[in-house]
Write an enzyme that holds these catalytic residues in place. Structure first.
Site, PDB file in Angstrom:
ATOM      1  N   HIS A 226       1.100  -0.890   0.197  1.00 20.07           N
ATOM      2  CA  HIS A 226       0.197  -0.184  -0.137  1.00 20.07           C
ATOM      3  C   HIS A 226       1.138   1.258   0.548  1.00 20.07           C
ATOM      4  CE1 HIS A 226      -2.987  -2.415   0.938  1.00 20.07           C
ATOM      5  NE2 HIS A 226      -3.001  -2.799   1.568  1.00 20.07           N
ATOM      6  N   ASP A 227       1.278   1.083   1.106  1.00 21.28           N
ATOM      7  CA  ASP A 227       1.965   2.801   1.882  1.00 21.28           C
ATOM      8  C   ASP A 227       3.295   2.889   0.519  1.00 21.28           C
ATOM      9  OD1 ASP A 227       0.829   3.200   3.366  1.00 21.28           O
ATOM     10  OD2 ASP A 227       1.832   2.724   4.662  1.00 21.28           O
TER      11      ASP A 227
END
Lengths: 317, 316
Positions: free
Chosen positions: A241-242
């Site tokens: 995600h990040d």
């Protein structure tokens, strides 16, 4: 090429830590500071994790400023089940010997951005509490931030904390509301794209060939995260995600962006924290966000792996 | 007698300016500073007003710190129809010679409260944005603040901004939500009591008997306010909400209180910003504030008029 100067507002967090690794492994990026918010873990734990990861990487000169311990309005939500009780899975980094900056993260953000308007980009990969409160405390922040890249939201994709809502937004929907409507140029990286960037167990095994402290850290850190995903979805991998936020700098061609009016539901009903885009212009409101709606996920993961291999081979053999 | 050390968080505002004057007129309190917030006026205009009023009363040594310009989440809502375009009705005070301090209002609150634990009483007579932001930046002010007196809400009384919601709470309901649930010791002064405290033209005439710059200011400011009350609410006179809240810091006997769990609706529907008390313990939640639900209005108005006369004499 001058590297892009960035500050990351973060709740470390396994994939947050991987983001720091990728930023430090990328010559296109100059990581100037971390500001910490609550989210994946408490703000105290997140600060400790940030300092520990930087120390592990020999990057303790990068300042870390501790921020808010609670969301703006809603109650505290922590996701220990995904990131392990420490927030870094099974990784066991020593207690950091360094300390956070004396500034509160809100004031740190205000000071850094106002000192060099238009020079620094902000990457927000946790709940947006620090950023929202900084905007309210110093409205000129909105025009001083060069660009804001947010990991958060789920546009057409389902949520990962409620059926409709993504964790970072749900953990502080009011803050997201403030930030989305702040006028800062925003690029949003929602679950729609992060779910296409899966780091599989076989990828982590491939990294172990470098036989370095970094590859072992990645293996330990992702272990709990992988178990969680496997249990929930039967997929033997975890979403990056990040780290995908950094694709906007290191591989923008992989992302398909669309400019849309995006809002977040803060009305406390079953859609609380849900993000949506006005694809057909029904609201009549002008676009406020560039949203990533597609990504060449495999290529991004390959790039991530290559950078991790390089970092392992160069820094900490 | 030790003076009670107070900071007023305010959006001046006609009744705000009367509360500031009442603080300066009252020997029981020591005014340590004003923090300004958006509300009746913009933060910028409110700051000018705060400085002008202090100058009018010869109290320019009191620091004024500018706080938030916008509510935490909601769009801005100001009240020029109630307080006039400058926020002070028909009053025309000269531009202040003094300036606000450099420090942000939220930081001033944090610093003053944290460096004087158990000493500072906060009197919040505007939307609660500054206090909410300060609470999120420095949660320890909950333990360090002595007491918080809030003008806001409407418990059994109807709203003055929507049918259900009172202005200060409606303007920043999220901030009110944060402050109500913060654990600080709160005394709430809702419309239930303030709307019984009506300053009449006769009362203003009594203040005008004293010759100084203050009575003409009060007359010009409240004349506008009285016209508003007449036109919009059919009330003769004007409701002086904020001075009542200030008076309770040293004259608690003016009101009767009950302890309740009080909450504010932030769900964005027709009840947005509505405050309610859990009279019958339906929520099972413990009381979080003292609410003033009864008042002796003429005692308060008498106190207010006398103190304005004393202050006017003092500076004349």
């Amino acid at each position: 090429m001058t590297p892009k100067r960035i500050i990351i507002d973060t709740d470390p967090g396994v994939d947050d830590a991987l983001t720091f690794l990728l930023a430090l492994a990328s010559p296109e990026i100059q990581l100037e500071a971390l500001t910490i918010t609550q989210g994946n873990v408490t703000v105290e734990r997140g600060t400790r994790n940030a300092l520990a990861v930087l120390e592990f990487l020999g990057e303790s000169h990068i300042p870390v400023a501790q921020g808010t311990s609670l969301p703006m309005v809603g109650p505290l939500l922590a996701s220990g089940h995904v990131h392990g009780s420490s927030g870094l899975g099974n990784a066991n980094l020593p207690e950091p010997t360094t300390k956070p900056a004396s500034h509160h993260a809100i004031d740190y953000l205000i000071e850094r951005f106002l000192a060099e308007p238009g020079e620094i980009s902000l990457f927000a990969i946790g709940p947006l509490t620090n950023v929202a409160l900084a905007i309210r405390k110093e409205p000129r922040l909105a025009s001083a931030v060069k660009e804001l890249v947010i990991m958060g939201g789920a546009i057409r994709e389902g949520g990962n904390i409620t059926p409709q809502a993504e964790f970072n937004i749900y953990a502080d929907p009011h803050a997201a509301h403030v930030v989305f409507h702040s006028g800062i140029p925003i690029t949003l990286i929602p679950l729609d794209v992060t779910h296409k960037c899966m780091l599989y167990t076989k990828d982590i095994q491939r990294l172990q060939k470098t036989n370095s402290p970094i590859s072992r850290f990645i293996e330990d850190a992702t272990a709990v995260y992988l178990e969680f995903t496997k249990e929930k979805t039967d997929i033997d991998g975890c979403a990056l995600h990040d780290p995908l936020t950094l694709a906007t700098v290191i591989a923008p061609e992989l992302l398909t962006l669309e400019e849309l009016y995006v809002d977040v539901d803060i009305s406390s009903g079953p859609s609380m924290g849900s993000t949506f885009a006005d694809f057909y212009g029904n609201t009549g409101k002008p676009v406020n966000i560039k949203v990533a709606l597609d990504v060449r996920g495999k290529e991004f993961v390959e790039l991530f792996l290559e950078r991790m291999e390089n970092l392992s081979n160069s820094a900490l053999r | 007698m030790t003076k009670k050390r107070i900071i007023i968080d305010t959006d001046p505002g006609i009744d705000d300016s009367l509360a500031i004057l009442l603080a300066l007129a009252s020997p029981e309190v020591q005014l340590e500073g004003l923090t300004v917030v958006h509300g009746n006026s913009s933060t910028e205009q409110g700051t000018i007003n705060a400085l002008s009023i202090l100058e009018l009363a010869g109290a320019s040594d009191v620091p004024v710190a500018m706080g938030c310009e916008l509510p935490l989440v909601q769009p801005s809502l100001l009240a020029p129809e109630t307080h006039g375009n400058t926020g002070l009705g028909y009053a025309n005070l000269p531009n202040p010679g003094s300036k606000p301090i450099v420090q942000n209002g939220c930081d001033f609150l944090i610093e003053q409260i944290m460096s004087n634990p158990g000493e500072i009483t906060l009197v919040a007579v505007g939307p609660l944005t500054n206090i909410a932001l300060a609470l999120r930046q420095e949660p320890r002010i909950v333990q360090a603040v002595k007491e918080v007196f809030i003008m806001g809400g409407a418990i059994r009384h109807e709203g003055n901004t929507t049918p259900l919601a009172e202005f200060n709470t409606y303007v920043d309901p999220h901030a009110a939500h944060i402050v109500y649930h913060s654990g600080m010791p709160i005394t709430l002064t809702p419309l239930d009591v303030t709307y019984q405290c009506i300053l009449l033209a006769d009362d203003v005439a009594r203040i005008m008997q004293v010759g100084s710059d203050i009575p003409p200011f009060i007359e010009a400011a409240t004349r506008f306010y009285m016209e508003f009350h007449d036109e919009y609410q059919g009330i003769q006179g004007c409701v002086i909400n904020d001075p009542l809240t200030l008076a309770l810091t040293f004259a608690p006997e003016l009101c009767d209180y009950e302890e309740y769990y009080v909450d504010v609706d932030i769900s964005g529907g027709v009840s947005m910003g509505k405050t309610f008390a859990d009279f019958y313990k339906m929520t099972g939640k413990p009381a979080n504030m003292k609410v003033a639900l009864g008042v002796r209005p003429r005692d308060f108005i008498k106190l207010f008029v006398e103190r304005m006369q004393v202050l006017s004499r003092r500076i004349s």
